[in-house]
Every structure is written in C-alpha cells, then in structure tokens.
Design an enzyme around this catalytic site. Structure first.
Site, PDB file in Angstrom:
ATOM      1  N   LYS A 135       0.873  -1.181   0.000  1.00 24.48           N
ATOM      2  CA  LYS A 135       0.000   0.000   0.000  1.00 24.48           C
ATOM      3  C   LYS A 135       0.901   1.219   0.000  1.00 24.48           C
ATOM      4  CE  LYS A 135      -4.508   0.635   0.253  1.00 24.48           C
ATOM      5  NZ  LYS A 135      -5.603  -0.295  -0.082  1.00 24.48           N
ATOM      6  N   ASP A 175      -6.987   4.098  -4.500  1.00 25.30           N
ATOM      7  CA  ASP A 175      -7.660   3.906  -3.208  1.00 25.30           C
ATOM      8  C   ASP A 175      -8.329   5.256  -2.941  1.00 25.30           C
ATOM      9  OD1 ASP A 175      -7.668   1.769  -0.855  1.00 25.30           O
ATOM     10  OD2 ASP A 175      -7.480   3.697   0.128  1.00 25.30           O
TER      11      ASP A 175
HETATM   12  N1  GLU Z   1      -7.249  -0.081  -2.968  1.00 28.76           N
HETATM   13  C1  GLU Z   1      -7.972  -1.257  -3.325  1.00 28.76           C
HETATM   14  C2  GLU Z   1      -8.073  -2.175  -2.124  1.00 28.76           C
HETATM   15  O1  GLU Z   1      -8.125  -1.722  -1.001  1.00 28.76           O
HETATM   16  C3  GLU Z   1      -7.499  -1.926  -4.598  1.00 28.76           C
HETATM   17  C4  GLU Z   1      -6.056  -2.252  -4.691  1.00 28.76           C
HETATM   18  C5  GLU Z   1      -5.608  -2.697  -6.076  1.00 28.76           C
HETATM   19  O2  GLU Z   1      -6.419  -2.714  -6.998  1.00 28.76           O
HETATM   20  O3  GLU Z   1      -4.424  -3.018  -6.192  1.00 28.76           O
HETATM   21  O4  GLU Z   1      -8.118  -3.376  -2.244  1.00 28.76           O
END
Ligand code: GLU
Length: 460
Positions: A135, A175
């Site tokens: 992340k 996100d």
């Molecule tokens: N931010 C999204 C999540 O919390 C997607 C992450 C992604 O697609 O890599 O899963």
C-alpha cells in the site's frame, strides 16, 4: 519460545514481537490483533504455524519487507512550492509482485499504510491470484485542488516512486483520493521517465490498457459477496430490502448501483460533512453527477429532492453515526476505517439489521466487531467482501501481459465467480475450524494459510 496454551498467552507473546517503531501504529496493531487472534485455531492444530515454530512465520509475516518514505515537492497554481510526504509499504511478496492501492488523503501516515498493506496481503491471498501485498500514498489532499495541481503532484510523486515499482515488482492502483484521473497522470509520468509502456499500475483509463469495470469492481463485488453469504446462511435475499450504505465515493456509489440492480432499496449515503437519508431509495444518477463528476457536497442533493433527510456531522450523537441508526436489513460501511463504532453496532442490532458487509477497509472498530459477532450478525470482513477491486486489478494485469481486452460482460462474470468462490472458501474454512458462520475468522485463517504455506515453501 515456549509452547502457547491459551489465547491470552498468545496475546502476550504477540506483544513481545516489538514489531512497531513508529508512533502511528495503533490502527496497524488493531488489524494485526484481529488477524492473530482469529488464526489461533491454527496454532493449536499443527506445529507449522505456531508462534513457537522454527520457521517463525507469524513473526516474519507481521513485519513489512520495507517501508519507503520520500519527499514530494511540487508547485501549486500560485507558483508556491508545496511539500508532502510520499510512502510505499512493500509488505509481503510471497504470492506474487507487491500489489495494493495508493491513498491520497490528509490522514495518511506510516501506521495507516502499514495496516492497509497488511490487510492487503491477506485480501490478495483470498483472491487466489498471484499477487503479494502493499500500500502507498501521501498526505496530499486532492480535495479543492485544480486538475493542474493534481497533475503536478502526481508527476512529482512518480518521480520518486518509479524507482521502486514495475510490472513484475510492485503494481500500485487507486484507493481513497486516487481514481482514474490520478492513475492517468501517474502512468503518464512513469512512461515519460522510463520510456516503458507496461502494466505498472492498475485502474488505468481504458485507452491506456485499463480494464473495463475497474471503477465498478469493488462496489459490485461487495454485493456479489453479500448475496452469496445470505444464500449460504439461508437468509432472505436483498430483493425489496432496505439497505444502508455509508460513503459516497467509488465503492459506495457502485454498491448502491448493484443493490438497485438486485431490487434492493438503498436509502443512505454519507460524506465528510453529513448523512443523506432518502427513504424512497436514492437517486443514483443525481448522486453520481454530484460526487463523481462535480465533486460537490451531498447537501446539494436536497436542491433536487428537498424532502430528503440530511444530518450534518455536527448533529451526530457522541460516538454514533446517523447512518447506522437508520433501520435496515443489511448495512454496507463503504467510507473509511473505524467508522462503525460499538454504539453503531448496538443501534444496527436494535433496529433489526442482520448483515454487515465491509466495503471500506476495516470500517468496524474492534469493539463493534466483537458485539456484532456475539449477537449473531453476519459480518462480511473487508479483506473478503471488498476484494473485488483488487480482483479486477489482477484481471487488468493478465490483460496487459497478454495484450488483450476483455468485454465488460466477461469481466463482470469473472468477478462474480471469484467473489462467490471467495465467499464459499471463507465459509468452508470457518466450518473446518469450528467457527461456522464466523466470516471474520474464516477469512483470516484462509488468507493466512495460503501466504504462510508459500513462505514456508520458499525458505528464508
Ligand atoms: N485499494 C484497493 C483495495 O483496497 C485496490 C487495490 C488494487 O487494486 O491493487 O483493495
């Protein structure tokens, strides 16, 4: 390390790991504690995963591979230099390249990103796809910034981030605060710096190789998961039922859309300023226009529907949120972490809610989770219920690698099948470990086992 005989002893041992060196780790510990206590049945069932095992899987899993932190200096529209902090937490790549979103929000700090990256490891594991967990993001606030300012920030952010990512190394996505616009600017800068046109980001606009249905994926996925969970637990379907939703971003609005497709009645949504309650069912087209196109406050909804109830955030009772006091059959927290408190959980139960599905990451506090589980609410935890976003990101990686484009229907069918199979796996795991109906423990155990087995197989 001595043998652990009880859950209390496990808790004490976990504390000794001293995994934190940063002051912002409360929320990270909250995520860790939930997972480590959920997987306690595994400690009892075999030597491989115990806290005292030679391979030290738990100890290795709770520490990120690396935390990258960098300065982002950029020029605003008044030609003043602004400075923000950028991060990428590459937590674990046992199952595949690091994968997870970027969050741009003033609340972003190392602790929040560690919690999100840790959750992402298990979420990505549950999808069955070959992706690890990461992340990133920044304390930059896109709200109120011009398009040019967002572009300049994204360019400056990528100037540093590009050193650490790659289609086989680490594949960021969106996100909170990062949607197709930001991903487009980030991709443009990456391409400029590296001269490489590859699938290094997901959630890209369609013409750059983005997948159809990525914007809808998380919200639709939450509803597909919930529909399957209700079916497995022999509960009435969502058709004709009042549903409450929080948030008014990508996840919330697409969850509302899929609820409407299924004949449910979504009556609420929220933003940072207040709660909207339209008992007739929400006017989705208006909401999409206000929030996704014009980026305006929910209060604007009242100009078209003046008889709608709107509660500003200042009128919420202490530690309770107006949205969770609306009677409903099923609730969908889709805003942010810790938005559903113990008081909210009690209000939901009092008003007859039978199921809560987490569209946001860890939206329920620790106390709320335990109240809901004790009172028999079906709780679909974020790492399973909101996996639809990263599932379609995984599909985007496949399409990019094969130079293919799948149709909307193809992606939707595959998403539905994947969400249903995650739900079945979580339910079966809960049953196997004697916690039938507990989707929180089922998700944590199933997600953990796949990563742990990969870590054992690859050695140290
Ligand atoms: N931010 C999204 C999540 O919390 C997607 C992450 C992604 O697609 O890599 O899963």
């Amino acid at each position: 390390m001595r043998k652990i005989n009880s859950i209390e002893e496990a808790k004490e041992e976990i504390k000794k790991f001293k995994i934190s060196d940063c002051a912002e780790d409360d929320v990270f510990f909250q995520a860790l504690e939930e997972v480590l206590l959920s997987i306690y049945p595994l400690f009892k069932s075999g030597e491989l995963y115990t806290l005292s095992a030679k391979n030290a899987i738990v100890k290795r899993l709770v520490m990120p591979d690396r935390v990258i932190k960098f300065k982002v200096a950029w020029l605003d529209d008044d030609n003043i230099v602004q400075v923000n902090t950028g991060y990428r937490v590459q937590f674990n790549n046992a199952l595949g390249p690091y994968k997870g979103g970027l969050r741009f929000h003033p609340s972003v700090n190392e602790g929040i990103l560690k919690f999100l990256a840790f959750e992402q490891i298990l979420k990505n594991s549950l999808t069955g796809l070959p992706i690890g967990g990461a992340k990133g993001g920044s304390d930059f606030d896109p709200k109120g910034k011009s398009d040019f300012e967002v572009m300049k920030f994204c360019s400056a952010f990528m100037t540093e981030l590009h050193k650490y990512i790659g289609p086989r190394v680490d594949v960021p996505a969106g996100d909170i605060g990062v949607g197709a616009r930001e991903i487009g600017y980030l991709f443009g800068e990456y391409k400029k710096i590296t001269s490489s046109y590859d699938g290094v980001l997901t959630g890209k606009p369609f013409f750059f190789g983005g997948s159809l249905m990525r914007p809808e994926a998380t919200g639709y996925g939450v509803i597909y998961f919930t529909r399957k969970m209700l079916e497995l637990e022999a509960k009435e379907s969502l058709k004709g039922k009042i549903c409450t939703v929080s948030g008014a971003g990508n996840v919330a609005l697409h969850a509302i859309e899929k609820l409407l497709h299924l004949g449910a009645i979504p009556v609420s949504c929220t933003d940072s300023k207040g709660t909207l309650h339209d008992p007739r069912g929400l006017d989705l087209e208006l909401l999409k226009d206000l929030k996704l196109k014009q980026r305006q406050s929910l209060q604007e909804y009242l100009k078209t529907h003046p008889d709608t109830e709107y509660t500003p955030i200042s009128d919420y009772p202490k530690n309770a949120h107006a949205v969770w006091n609306i009677p409903c059959y099923a609730a969908f927290p889709c805003a942010t972490q810790n938005e559903l408190t113990a008081n909210d959980a009690n209000n939901l139960i009092k008003n007859g809610c039978i199921s809560v599905s987490e569209g946001a990451n860890m939206p329920s506090t620790k106390e709320a989770v335990s109240i809901m589980l004790n009172k028999g609410i079906l709780l679909a935890p974020a790492k399973a219920a909101n996996a639809g976003g990263v599932v379609v990101s995984g599909f985007e990686m496949s399409q990019n690698a094969a130079m293919q484009k799948w149709t909307f229907e193809e992606v939707d069918e595959k998403l539905k099948a994947t969400m249903e199979s995650i739900c079945e796996k979580v339910a079966a795991t809960a049953e196997e470990y004697h916690v039938k109906g507990n989707y929180v423990d089922g998700a944590n155990i199933a997600g953990f086992k796949r990563v742990a087995d990969a870590m054992i197989a690859e050695g140290i």
